[in-house]
Design a protein around this motif. Sequence first.
Motif, short mmCIF file in Angstrom:
data_model
loop_
_atom_site.label_atom_id
_atom_site.label_comp_id
_atom_site.label_asym_id
_atom_site.label_seq_id
_atom_site.Cartn_x
_atom_site.Cartn_y
_atom_site.Cartn_z
N LEU B 6 0.87 -1.31 -0.10
CA LEU B 6 -0.03 0.00 0.10
C LEU B 6 0.90 1.30 0.13
N LYS B 7 1.90 1.21 0.78
CA LYS B 7 2.88 2.26 0.88
C LYS B 7 3.52 2.61 -0.54
N GLN B 9 2.38 1.56 -3.43
CA GLN B 9 1.16 2.31 -4.48
C GLN B 9 1.04 3.71 -4.04
N LEU B 10 0.83 4.25 -2.62
CA LEU B 10 0.77 5.68 -2.49
C LEU B 10 1.96 6.46 -2.76
N TYR B 13 1.56 6.65 -6.74
CA TYR B 13 0.61 7.43 -7.11
C TYR B 13 0.99 8.83 -6.76
N THR B 132 -8.48 9.80 -3.74
CA THR B 132 -7.85 8.57 -3.97
C THR B 132 -6.80 8.60 -3.20
N LEU B 133 -6.03 9.48 -3.22
CA LEU B 133 -4.99 9.78 -2.42
C LEU B 133 -5.04 9.62 -0.97
N ASN B 135 -7.69 8.05 0.44
CA ASN B 135 -8.30 6.88 0.63
C ASN B 135 -7.25 5.75 0.83
N LEU B 136 -6.12 5.87 0.14
CA LEU B 136 -4.82 4.98 0.19
C LEU B 136 -4.40 5.35 1.49
N GLU B 137 -4.04 6.55 1.85
CA GLU B 137 -3.40 6.72 3.17
C GLU B 137 -4.42 6.07 4.15
N GLN B 139 -6.26 3.50 4.06
CA GLN B 139 -5.84 2.09 3.94
C GLN B 139 -4.62 1.57 4.58
N ILE B 140 -3.63 2.34 4.48
CA ILE B 140 -2.50 2.21 5.13
C ILE B 140 -2.49 2.15 6.82
#
Lengths: 158, 149
Positions: B6-7, B9-10, B13, B132-133, B135-137, B139-140
Amino acid sequence: MGPSSDLAGSNDCESTSSNSVGDEGGCTWDELVLRNSMTALVVDGETESRLAVTEMLESAGVETEMVGSGQEGLNLTGKNYDLILVDRFVHDMSGLETIRRMRRRGVQTKIIGLTSRDIETDKAEIMNAGADGCLKKPVSADAMADILAEIDYEIDHR
Amino acid sequence: MDVAQLKRQLFEYTTLLFHEGFLDEQFTQLQQLQDENNPDFVVEVVSLFFDDSQRLLNELAKALDQQNIDFKKVDAHVHQLKGSSSSIGAQRVQRVCIAFRNYCQDKNVEGCLKCLQQVKQEYSLLKNKLETLFNLEKQILAAGGSAPM
């Protein structure tokens, strides 16, 4: 992010520059160590900018208040801040008028004007209104560090 | 997906957003101001930007729909939008605002309308990408990772 705000430590950088945008040298954010506790007032009608500048000051250990209108700023001038930042855009009157009125009230605090317009065009107007310097928005951490270091130095040498 | 993935991916991105010009170093500065004392700082400032921008875009549409367009009013709104977009590092939105202001000064209706469409598009793209960014955070953090910087 914050620089070290070790109040017992030595001042790692001393700035004697006027802190207008474009001045080279002076203190960077990473070098900034404040010897003295400080307070600041941010007068900025633009919300995001007001928050960002306030958070920047707070992260340096500067106790900061923020308002969006010139009148609110004027109402707080009795609090003797170490630094007042006034944007050209405030809610009720112009930033320049806010600075002028502050000076007419006898405010001797360092006042820095903020502008998102061309700094070279605005600098003269801002200084003529009574500001001690000006910064281009969005405000860079290094430009802020330079100003804080200068105030810190001035407090030490009062 | 684990935290490391995930990190990554972040990171990729975020790098892309900078590379494509959606964000500039001002956004990095905001991220650097975020800490454990103010862990939601970036989301809060960006959320305010979303609210302000939507309001300003509505005002601009209304102002440009008038029989006699008040270009000073239009310019004032664009100036505000330019300011708030630069405060969060929204580079592409800011650039359209610069062109928009030029058309206001020239009292060019067609140019202004074109810019309004462009700025709406850039704002919409940016909003999606930042959501989106964030949301990724989230999720992490939910996966037990540390708050991304």
